[in-house]
Design a protein around this motif. Sequence first.
Motif, PDB file in Angstrom:
ATOM      1  N   ILE A 411       6.344  -4.520  29.329  1.00 42.35           N
ATOM      2  CA  ILE A 411       6.994  -5.310  28.373  1.00 42.35           C
ATOM      3  C   ILE A 411       6.058  -6.035  27.345  1.00 42.35           C
ATOM      4  CG2 ILE A 411       8.062  -7.653  28.724  1.00 42.35           C
ATOM      5  CD1 ILE A 411       9.794  -5.764  29.846  1.00 42.35           C
ATOM      6  N   SER A 413       6.074  -8.722  25.999  1.00 44.62           N
ATOM      7  CA  SER A 413       5.803 -10.367  25.950  1.00 44.62           C
ATOM      8  C   SER A 413       4.872 -10.647  27.358  1.00 44.62           C
ATOM      9  CB  SER A 413       7.036 -11.089  26.193  1.00 44.62           C
ATOM     10  OG  SER A 413       7.959 -10.595  27.217  1.00 44.62           O
ATOM     11  N   GLU A 439       9.521 -11.586  33.835  1.00 41.27           N
ATOM     12  CA  GLU A 439       9.697 -10.757  32.532  1.00 41.27           C
ATOM     13  C   GLU A 439       9.493  -9.220  32.911  1.00 41.27           C
ATOM     14  OE1 GLU A 439       7.082 -13.597  30.331  1.00 41.27           O
ATOM     15  OE2 GLU A 439       7.752 -13.638  32.418  1.00 41.27           O
ATOM     16  N   ASN A 440       8.335  -9.032  33.883  1.00 39.77           N
ATOM     17  CA  ASN A 440       8.194  -7.628  34.348  1.00 39.77           C
ATOM     18  C   ASN A 440       9.231  -6.946  35.186  1.00 39.77           C
ATOM     19  OD1 ASN A 440       5.208  -9.312  34.100  1.00 39.77           O
ATOM     20  ND2 ASN A 440       5.232  -7.362  32.640  1.00 39.77           N
ATOM     21  N   ARG A 442      12.057  -5.583  35.874  1.00 44.72           N
ATOM     22  CA  ARG A 442      13.154  -5.101  34.835  1.00 44.72           C
ATOM     23  C   ARG A 442      14.713  -5.122  35.416  1.00 44.72           C
ATOM     24  NH1 ARG A 442      13.988  -4.244  29.523  1.00 44.72           N
ATOM     25  NH2 ARG A 442      12.063  -3.384  29.254  1.00 44.72           N
ATOM     26  N   ARG A 454      17.144  -7.092  33.200  1.00 43.52           N
ATOM     27  CA  ARG A 454      16.901  -8.095  31.941  1.00 43.52           C
ATOM     28  C   ARG A 454      16.630  -7.072  30.744  1.00 43.52           C
ATOM     29  NH1 ARG A 454      14.022 -12.054  33.221  1.00 43.52           N
ATOM     30  NH2 ARG A 454      13.508 -11.635  35.362  1.00 43.52           N
TER      31      ARG A 454
END
Length: 454
Positions: A411, A413, A439-440, A442, A454
């Motif tokens: 990712i 970010s 965020e990692n 998915r 996401r």
Amino acid sequence: MTEYMQIFLGTSFSSKSPKEIQILENHLYCINTDGMIEKIVSPEEPDYQTLLATYQGQDNFHRLAEGQYFLPGFIDLHVHAPQWAQSGTALDIPLYDWLNTYTFPLESKFSDLDFAKKVYDDVVDTLLANGTTTALYFATVHKEASLLLAQICADKGQRGLVGKVVMDDPQGNPEYYRDTDTDTALKDTEEFILAVKELAKSTKQGVYPVVTPRFIPSCTNEALQGLGDLSAKYDTHIQSHCSESDWAHGYVQERFQKNDAFALHDFGLLRDKSVMAHCNFLEEDDVELFAETGTAIAHCPISNAYFANSVIPIAHFHSKGVEIGLGSDISGGFSPSLFDNIRQAVMSSRMLEDGVNPSLPAQERGLLGSRIKIDEAFYLATAGGGKSLSLPIGRILEGYTWDVQIIDTQIPSARLPIFDGNEDLHDIFQKMMYLARPENIREVWVQGEKVHSR
């Protein structure tokens, strides 16, 4: 050939044992209509190419992209769902003051179902987004709001084990927040058990009622005995707090002239489906009783750093045969992420082994043999939690549920520092454990159904 509901292709990490990770590289995972892992096929097996030829290109075939990996969904063994509304506040005061000044006033608001829905919707969404596919929840004393939490878990696809909290002792609870009386507490608990069992009939991933005396200081003897009887009658899970802090541990010793473990056992509250939170001050007899009865410990490393007054000797308890899983203890623990608690579990164990008082000589400063490694902490958050709940969850293994999180290490970010295309897979696993952020994550799947992306 057997028809499968879903086929996944990729590399997975799962616990082979409490200390060893199993890596399945580029395997196929065949999921049946019940959301169970029916078959795992390695690239060397004859079925592998046949399955690829049959399913590739279909909507139910899922191939991980480069840099993506499967982990089992996390199992959080200790969440105070209503306390999500106060997470990150007031962590600098003693437990007794924290409960009475902040927590009990907040939990009393859950008589308002609109307020309860706002908080419970958000906490379930947040835990799913952090990779938690199963959660063992304390709700509040309110039967209706507790049922609402179970319904929200059912609707959102999380496997929720939910307890209507019992706090019936007028001496141990504030007047504005407690059960009306012992009889009402037990009647509401029984009605709650029956209602959740009914809800479970139409819930694929399962929801479960949990008998939940908050802790001994909040309950009368009559309530504790009645709850033990109800758990036996309906074969439910049981949860409570046990020997958490100097104050709580000392209170029980003064009231019963014995430790929490034996007091709880006297009321029928220690059994194979029991999970006791914290347990920092268990003595050797207590540990043996836990192992003998199959009672599990919910280890809450972040929360313990704030409220428990000690570091729990996890390695020692595990060596004695006690089942142990991991808990966030929202909001005594500020983080909803079991990644964060995995990291803290390792750090706390190192501090216990090395010692924290620099004025002592090194050989006297710590408790030898206390450290655990990242592989062991991961086991607690996954397979250890499944074993603690006596459910086929927490492993990527045939006969277990397809509860997984798909971790994306690339990712933009939140890219993990993986620069070698041939990097050792166990090193990649360790980097995920220490560096992954929400965020990692998915995608998250529970019982073969996608519940977050996401």
